[in-house]
Write an enzyme that holds these catalytic residues in place. Structure first.
Site, PDB file in Angstrom:
ATOM      1  N   TYR A   1      -8.004 -12.844   6.590  1.00 58.05           N
ATOM      2  CA  TYR A   1      -6.815 -12.633   5.742  1.00 58.05           C
ATOM      3  C   TYR A   1      -6.670 -13.802   4.759  1.00 58.05           C
ATOM      4  CZ  TYR A   1      -1.950 -11.671   4.448  1.00 58.05           C
ATOM      5  OH  TYR A   1      -0.799 -11.400   3.745  1.00 58.05           O
TER       6      TYR A   1
ATOM      7  N   THR B   1       9.067  -6.582   6.366  1.00 62.12           N
ATOM      8  CA  THR B   1       8.473  -5.297   5.956  1.00 62.12           C
ATOM      9  C   THR B   1       7.890  -4.671   7.226  1.00 62.12           C
ATOM     10  OG1 THR B   1       6.230  -6.180   5.668  1.00 62.12           O
ATOM     11  CG2 THR B   1       7.671  -6.273   3.731  1.00 62.12           C
TER      12      THR B   1
ATOM     13  N   LYS C   1      -6.927 -13.620   0.691  1.00 63.56           N
ATOM     14  CA  LYS C   1      -5.765 -13.930  -0.166  1.00 63.56           C
ATOM     15  C   LYS C   1      -6.041 -15.111  -1.096  1.00 63.56           C
ATOM     16  CE  LYS C   1      -3.111 -10.565   1.142  1.00 63.56           C
ATOM     17  NZ  LYS C   1      -2.714  -9.523   0.182  1.00 63.56           N
TER      18      LYS C   1
ATOM     19  N   ASP D   1      -1.254   5.163  -2.210  1.00 58.67           N
ATOM     20  CA  ASP D   1      -1.268   4.609  -0.848  1.00 58.67           C
ATOM     21  C   ASP D   1      -2.287   5.391  -0.014  1.00 58.67           C
ATOM     22  OD1 ASP D   1       1.152   2.753   0.697  1.00 58.67           O
ATOM     23  OD2 ASP D   1      -0.322   3.789   1.959  1.00 58.67           O
TER      24      ASP D   1
HETATM   25  P1  NAD Z   1       3.164  -2.866   4.581  1.00 56.75           P
HETATM   26  O1  NAD Z   1       2.232  -2.639   5.726  1.00 56.75           O
HETATM   27  O2  NAD Z   1       4.608  -2.614   4.759  1.00 56.75           O
HETATM   28  O3  NAD Z   1       2.644  -2.069   3.306  1.00 56.75           O
HETATM   29  C1  NAD Z   1       1.278  -2.045   2.974  1.00 56.75           C
HETATM   30  C2  NAD Z   1       0.940  -0.667   2.421  1.00 56.75           C
HETATM   31  O4  NAD Z   1      -0.450  -0.698   2.063  1.00 56.75           O
HETATM   32  C3  NAD Z   1       1.107   0.472   3.450  1.00 56.75           C
HETATM   33  O5  NAD Z   1       1.847   1.530   2.882  1.00 56.75           O
HETATM   34  C4  NAD Z   1      -0.319   0.891   3.766  1.00 56.75           C
HETATM   35  O6  NAD Z   1      -0.448   2.283   4.051  1.00 56.75           O
HETATM   36  C5  NAD Z   1      -1.029   0.525   2.470  1.00 56.75           C
HETATM   37  N1  NAD Z   1      -2.467   0.338   2.678  1.00 56.75           N
HETATM   38  C6  NAD Z   1      -3.096  -0.319   3.675  1.00 56.75           C
HETATM   39  N2  NAD Z   1      -4.424  -0.226   3.536  1.00 56.75           N
HETATM   40  C7  NAD Z   1      -4.638   0.508   2.415  1.00 56.75           C
HETATM   41  C8  NAD Z   1      -5.798   0.962   1.732  1.00 56.75           C
HETATM   42  N3  NAD Z   1      -7.034   0.685   2.189  1.00 56.75           N
HETATM   43  N4  NAD Z   1      -5.651   1.677   0.606  1.00 56.75           N
HETATM   44  C9  NAD Z   1      -4.417   1.980   0.141  1.00 56.75           C
HETATM   45  N5  NAD Z   1      -3.285   1.617   0.755  1.00 56.75           N
HETATM   46  C10 NAD Z   1      -3.397   0.880   1.870  1.00 56.75           C
HETATM   47  O7  NAD Z   1       2.914  -4.393   4.171  1.00 56.75           O
HETATM   48  P2  NAD Z   1       3.716  -5.383   3.203  1.00 56.75           P
HETATM   49  O8  NAD Z   1       4.270  -6.450   4.068  1.00 56.75           O
HETATM   50  O9  NAD Z   1       4.569  -4.666   2.241  1.00 56.75           O
HETATM   51  O10 NAD Z   1       2.468  -6.024   2.448  1.00 56.75           O
HETATM   52  C11 NAD Z   1       2.199  -5.765   1.088  1.00 56.75           C
HETATM   53  C12 NAD Z   1       1.315  -6.884   0.572  1.00 56.75           C
HETATM   54  O11 NAD Z   1       2.014  -8.124   0.676  1.00 56.75           O
HETATM   55  C13 NAD Z   1       0.012  -7.043   1.368  1.00 56.75           C
HETATM   56  O12 NAD Z   1      -1.044  -7.298   0.483  1.00 56.75           O
HETATM   57  C14 NAD Z   1       0.312  -8.249   2.238  1.00 56.75           C
HETATM   58  O13 NAD Z   1      -0.848  -8.951   2.596  1.00 56.75           O
HETATM   59  C15 NAD Z   1       1.202  -9.070   1.324  1.00 56.75           C
HETATM   60  N6  NAD Z   1       2.040 -10.047   2.018  1.00 56.75           N
HETATM   61  C16 NAD Z   1       2.983  -9.643   2.922  1.00 56.75           C
HETATM   62  C17 NAD Z   1       3.748 -10.611   3.562  1.00 56.75           C
HETATM   63  C18 NAD Z   1       4.816 -10.248   4.583  1.00 56.75           C
HETATM   64  O14 NAD Z   1       5.309 -11.150   5.267  1.00 56.75           O
HETATM   65  N7  NAD Z   1       5.209  -8.993   4.691  1.00 56.75           N
HETATM   66  C19 NAD Z   1       3.552 -11.971   3.279  1.00 56.75           C
HETATM   67  C20 NAD Z   1       2.584 -12.324   2.356  1.00 56.75           C
HETATM   68  C21 NAD Z   1       1.827 -11.351   1.719  1.00 56.75           C
END
Ligand code: NAD
Length: 255
Positions: free
Chosen positions: A155, A190, A159, A36
């Site tokens: 975004y 999240t 994706k 991370d």
């Molecule tokens: P989150 O923000 O809770 O977790 C994301 C993590 O990625 C964080 O710990 C952050 O520090 C880390 N991160 C960010 N930029 C980084 C980088 N450059 N290098 C390394 N680490 C990095 O978010 P989440 O909701 O758990 O999202 C996880 C994935 O799921 C993402 O790719 C997001 O686009 C996708 N997603 C989330 C949702 C939602 O509703 N939460 C929906 C669809 C897709």
């Protein structure tokens, strides 16, 4: 907890879906490397696993940096000896606004983390898995990798790109024992999602209701809902599944 025999690497494992996936792999007996950008968050997930009797370590990595990604994957192999499963979950939402107002820095940063970051992680993971002749990679896309959404052009593009990248790589390595799939979460509780709601200020409550009602099942996803699909895709039960983009979204994309 069963003894560790398999090894998983999770990018973005310090929070949300990545963290839930790391904990789920640990419950299945995998040793887990948590990568991370937030070193403290990676260490906290690793500590949670080791305190429960599992094997884990954290590594700071910016997934958009080629050298850091190579080092993080190498650190996984040095620490745990191999790499069986990889989940590329690190991601950012970027700034909100229509395509005509999307700044070049916002475009470039969002693509660098979400799409190039996934590519760099996957390339290094394949480098390790190829001589093993086995491995499974899950890239985290989004419901907005399958359908459009107003106001998040970078975004959405990143994706959609993750799905195309996954399909191409799945074909490249299908005959080499490496399966590569995408999970497309719908709105999921999240820290990333909670921040988006918070930032909508006075509209937060209404926004939350609108999002919930956009999901045919009438609720938000939980990070564990997504982790369950991820671990299944990496399991032997999914041994004939590659190149798929699996929505885990309460019916959002078919609604
Ligand atoms: P989150 O923000 O809770 O977790 C994301 C993590 O990625 C964080 O710990 C952050 O520090 C880390 N991160 C960010 N930029 C980084 C980088 N450059 N290098 C390394 N680490 C990095 O978010 P989440 O909701 O758990 O999202 C996880 C994935 O799921 C993402 O790719 C997001 O686009 C996708 N997603 C989330 C949702 C939602 O509703 N939460 C929906 C669809 C897709």
């Amino acid at each position: 907890m069963p003894p560790s025999s398999k090894v998983a690497f999770i990018s973005g494992g310090g929070s949300g879906i990545g963290r839930a996936s790391a904990l789920a792999f640990a419950r299945l007996g995998h040793a887990v490397m948590i990568g991370d950008a937030d070193a403290a968050a990676a260490a906290a997930t690793a500590k949670e696993i080791t305190e429960a009797g599992g094997s884990a370590a954290g590594v700071q990595v910016d997934v958009s940096d080629e050298g850091q990604v190579r080092d993080a994957v190498d650190a996984t192999v040095s620490e745990f000896g191999r790499l069986d499963s990889a989940v590329n979950s690190a991601g950012i939402q970027g700034e909100l606004g229509p395509a005509g107002e999307c700044s070049t820095p916002n475009w470039e940063l969002t693509l660098a983390v979400n799409l190039t970051g996934t590519f760099l992680c996957m390339r290094e993971q394949i480098r390790v898995m190829l001589p093993q002749g086995a491995g499974s990679i899950v890239n985290i896309s989004s419901n907005f990798g399958l359908v459009g959404k107003k106001g998040i052009p970078a975004y959405c593009a990143s994706k959609h790109g993750v799905i195309g990248l996954t399909k191409s790589a799945a074909l490249d390595y299908a005959a080499h024992g490496i399966r590569i799939n995408t999970v497309c979460p719908g709105p999921t509780t999240t820290p990333m999602f909670d921040k988006i709601v918070e930032e909508s200020g006075d509209r937060a409550r209404t926004m939350l209701q609108e999002v919930e009602s956009s999901v045919p099942m009438g609720r938000l996803g939980m990070a564990d809902d997504i982790a369950a699909a991820v671990t299944w895709l990496c399991s032997d039960a999914a041994s004939f599944v590659t190149g798929t983009a699996m929505p885990v979204d309460g019916g959002f994309v078919v609604g």
